[in-house]
Design a protein around this motif. Structure first.
Motif, mmCIF file in Angstrom:
data_model
loop_
_atom_site.group_PDB
_atom_site.id
_atom_site.type_symbol
_atom_site.label_atom_id
_atom_site.label_comp_id
_atom_site.label_asym_id
_atom_site.label_seq_id
_atom_site.Cartn_x
_atom_site.Cartn_y
_atom_site.Cartn_z
ATOM 1 N N ARG A 137 47.438 40.679 28.099
ATOM 2 C CA ARG A 137 48.768 40.302 28.597
ATOM 3 C C ARG A 137 49.729 40.039 27.451
ATOM 4 N NH1 ARG A 137 45.141 41.364 32.567
ATOM 5 N NH2 ARG A 137 46.083 41.163 34.624
ATOM 6 N N CYS A 138 49.453 40.572 26.280
ATOM 7 C CA CYS A 138 50.381 40.440 25.155
ATOM 8 C C CYS A 138 51.758 40.956 25.576
ATOM 9 C CB CYS A 138 49.877 41.242 23.962
ATOM 10 S SG CYS A 138 51.044 41.290 22.575
ATOM 11 N N PRO A 139 52.829 40.188 25.347
ATOM 12 C CA PRO A 139 54.162 40.632 25.795
ATOM 13 C C PRO A 139 54.627 41.925 25.149
ATOM 14 C CG PRO A 139 54.321 38.697 24.375
ATOM 15 C CD PRO A 139 52.877 38.863 24.707
ATOM 16 N N TYR A 140 54.120 42.233 23.967
ATOM 17 C CA TYR A 140 54.525 43.466 23.293
ATOM 18 C C TYR A 140 53.833 44.678 23.905
ATOM 19 C CZ TYR A 140 56.761 40.332 20.060
ATOM 20 O OH TYR A 140 57.581 39.361 19.531
ATOM 21 N N PHE A 141 52.678 44.472 24.473
ATOM 22 C CA PHE A 141 51.980 45.537 25.197
ATOM 23 C C PHE A 141 52.713 45.856 26.493
ATOM 24 C CE2 PHE A 141 48.675 46.622 28.408
ATOM 25 C CZ PHE A 141 48.251 47.828 27.873
ATOM 26 N N TYR A 142 53.272 44.843 27.133
ATOM 27 C CA TYR A 142 53.918 45.014 28.432
ATOM 28 C C TYR A 142 55.370 45.489 28.350
ATOM 29 C CZ TYR A 142 50.384 43.607 31.770
ATOM 30 O OH TYR A 142 49.265 43.594 32.583
ATOM 31 N N ASP A 143 55.987 45.391 27.204
ATOM 32 C CA ASP A 143 57.391 45.802 27.060
ATOM 33 C C ASP A 143 57.442 47.131 26.315
ATOM 34 O OD1 ASP A 143 60.108 46.140 26.500
ATOM 35 O OD2 ASP A 143 60.444 43.985 26.225
ATOM 36 N N ALA A 154 53.953 41.837 17.508
ATOM 37 C CA ALA A 154 53.542 40.435 17.589
ATOM 38 C C ALA A 154 53.285 39.817 16.221
ATOM 39 C CB ALA A 154 52.292 40.311 18.449
ATOM 40 N N LEU A 155 52.962 40.633 15.226
ATOM 41 C CA LEU A 155 52.637 40.102 13.907
ATOM 42 C C LEU A 155 53.776 39.270 13.331
ATOM 43 C CD1 LEU A 155 50.809 43.162 12.321
ATOM 44 C CD2 LEU A 155 49.810 40.930 12.831
ATOM 45 N N ALA A 156 54.997 39.689 13.567
ATOM 46 C CA ALA A 156 56.155 38.943 13.070
ATOM 47 C C ALA A 156 57.021 38.427 14.216
ATOM 48 C CB ALA A 156 56.994 39.826 12.145
ATOM 49 N N GLY A 157 56.452 38.483 15.423
ATOM 50 C CA GLY A 157 57.219 38.086 16.600
ATOM 51 C C GLY A 157 56.589 36.924 17.334
ATOM 52 N N PHE A 158 56.728 36.935 18.660
ATOM 53 C CA PHE A 158 56.206 35.853 19.491
ATOM 54 C C PHE A 158 54.694 36.020 19.627
ATOM 55 C CE2 PHE A 158 54.989 34.142 23.664
ATOM 56 C CZ PHE A 158 55.408 32.825 23.488
ATOM 57 N N SER A 159 53.952 35.002 19.232
ATOM 58 C CA SER A 159 52.490 35.140 19.186
ATOM 59 C C SER A 159 51.757 33.911 19.715
ATOM 60 C CB SER A 159 52.032 35.411 17.746
ATOM 61 O OG SER A 159 52.469 34.370 16.879
ATOM 62 N N ARG A 160 52.449 33.023 20.394
ATOM 63 C CA ARG A 160 51.874 31.744 20.796
ATOM 64 C C ARG A 160 50.574 31.899 21.576
ATOM 65 N NH1 ARG A 160 52.167 28.625 25.376
ATOM 66 N NH2 ARG A 160 51.853 26.371 25.042
ATOM 67 N N THR A 161 50.502 32.869 22.471
ATOM 68 C CA THR A 161 49.343 33.003 23.356
ATOM 69 C C THR A 161 48.264 33.933 22.802
ATOM 70 O OG1 THR A 161 50.359 34.855 24.548
ATOM 71 C CG2 THR A 161 50.812 32.624 25.378
ATOM 72 N N LEU A 217 44.863 29.617 27.192
ATOM 73 C CA LEU A 217 45.194 29.461 25.786
ATOM 74 C C LEU A 217 43.880 29.359 25.009
ATOM 75 C CD1 LEU A 217 48.113 26.905 26.153
ATOM 76 C CD2 LEU A 217 48.307 29.325 25.517
ATOM 77 N N VAL A 218 42.992 28.512 25.524
ATOM 78 C CA VAL A 218 41.611 28.420 25.046
ATOM 79 C C VAL A 218 40.736 28.090 26.250
ATOM 80 C CG1 VAL A 218 39.948 27.212 23.576
ATOM 81 C CG2 VAL A 218 42.294 27.555 22.766
ATOM 82 N N THR A 236 48.636 32.639 13.524
ATOM 83 C CA THR A 236 50.028 32.679 13.108
ATOM 84 C C THR A 236 50.569 31.254 13.147
ATOM 85 O OG1 THR A 236 50.908 32.915 15.355
ATOM 86 C CG2 THR A 236 50.244 34.941 14.215
ATOM 87 N N GLU A 237 51.776 31.090 12.667
ATOM 88 C CA GLU A 237 52.386 29.763 12.709
ATOM 89 C C GLU A 237 52.524 29.274 14.151
ATOM 90 O OE1 GLU A 237 56.551 27.542 11.300
ATOM 91 O OE2 GLU A 237 56.091 29.580 10.628
ATOM 92 N N GLN A 238 52.745 30.199 15.077
ATOM 93 C CA GLN A 238 52.973 29.817 16.474
ATOM 94 C C GLN A 238 51.687 29.490 17.223
ATOM 95 O OE1 GLN A 238 55.366 32.728 18.503
ATOM 96 N NE2 GLN A 238 56.896 32.802 16.882
#
Length: 319
Positions: free
Chosen positions: A116-122, A138-145, A239-240, A291-293
């Protein structure tokens, strides 16, 4: 959704014969149809495998269970033998999706659900899993999940499922039928592939290979737990998560969900259960590249393990 041909199989052998180049097998369709609507998946053909005679749960000669590929998640979670002897599996299934989706989702389809990675779905964003060679947004984008371990420079998407995490601690075997007519057995531990430089190849299944059943060995006994930390209580991906079986002699089976591109089980971490949650997580997630997120997942994993340890202790088991 693009136009496609439809065929209905009446046996596994018929299904693999019917499937043509660019085809997909259709079970419950709870993930595949959504992906087709978004044109992430665009199969030229769908082979309906809902009537191939693989919808039963039966005992195996060694006292285990054979679960047909067509068995719905609701029926699997509610089965008396599963609830009694493989409770970690029942609890994992009930922790995933909604009741309506569980009523449709099949055993095989659940194993094959995609990230369900958002980059896979968009489809406007780069994703090596969806379109190899375009990069990983996702490497430099939104990666929280997303995943913190088992990733690569080409993909950090996480495996989203719950059922397979429980199957990992139960040492399940996946049975398949190849287009050649040959049958194959694949350990759940070997079934999923890490992304490496080919993140679009997610399992070891060959083109046209059909999952026919999943078998479980004889029951382990002990205490069964499935603890899932998520953003909301229902209909949310982990998340975990942690599937664990705590045996009377102190042996523990444990696998994480939500942290890697596949169910994440590390025997060396299981062996450190008596040393506490930090020891288990530090070993299981050694070499993590968050990642930081999503670095918070490392702390969250400790809390999830500790919650299971506390529950086992309260129930009188080894913790």
């Amino acid at each position: 959704m693009r136009a496609f041909e439809y065929a209905r199989a009446d046996s596994p052998e018929n299904a693999v014969k019917l499937r043509g180049e660019g085809g997909k097998y259709l079970g419950g369709g709870t993930n595949l149809l959504d992906l087709m609507k978004l044109q992430i998946e665009a199969p030229a053909q769908l082979v309906d495998v809902n009537h191939t005679g693989q919808a039963d749960i039966s005992e195996t000669p060694d006292g285990g269970l054979r679960i047909g590929a067509e068995v719905r998640n609701t029926d699997l979670a509610a089965h008396p033998r599963v609830r009694r002897d493989y409770a970690v599996l029942s609890r994992a299934i009930l922790a995933g999706a909604s009741g309506q989706i569980r009523n449709r989702a099949t055993t095989a389809g659940n194993l094959l659900q995609r990230t369900r990675c958002p980059y896979f779905y968009d489809t406007n964003l780069p994703c090596n899993k969806r379109e190899p060679g375009t990069g990983c947004g996702a490497l430099a984008g939104f990666s929280r999940t997303l995943a913190v371990i088992g990733t690569s420079d080409h993909c950090i998407a996480q495996y989203p499922g719950d059922m397979a995490v429980a199957l990992s601690v139960l040492d399940a075997t996946i049975h398949t039928l190849l287009p050649s007519g040959e049958e194959r057995q694949i350990s759940i531990h070997d079934f999923y592939r890490l992304p490496g430089d080919t993140p679009h190849t997610e399992t070891v299944l060959e083109e046209g290979e059909l999952i026919t059943a999943v078998t479980l060995p004889a029951p382990l006994g002990g205490q069964h737990f499935y603890h899932k930390a998520r953003d909301r209580q229902s209909y949310a991906f982990a998340l975990v998560s942690l599937a664990a079986v705590v045996l009377p002699g102190g042996e523990v089976r444990a696998a994480f969900g939500g942290v890697a591109p596949k169910p994440w089980r590390v025997p060396q971490a299981e062996a450190r259960w008596a040393e506490g949650a930090a020891a288990v997580v530090d070993t299981a997630l050694e070499g993590a590249r968050p990642t930081e997120q999503n670095a918070f997942k490392l702390t969250l994993a400790r809390r999830v393990v500790q919650a299971v340890m506390n529950a086992a202790e309260q129930q009188g088991g080894a913790a």
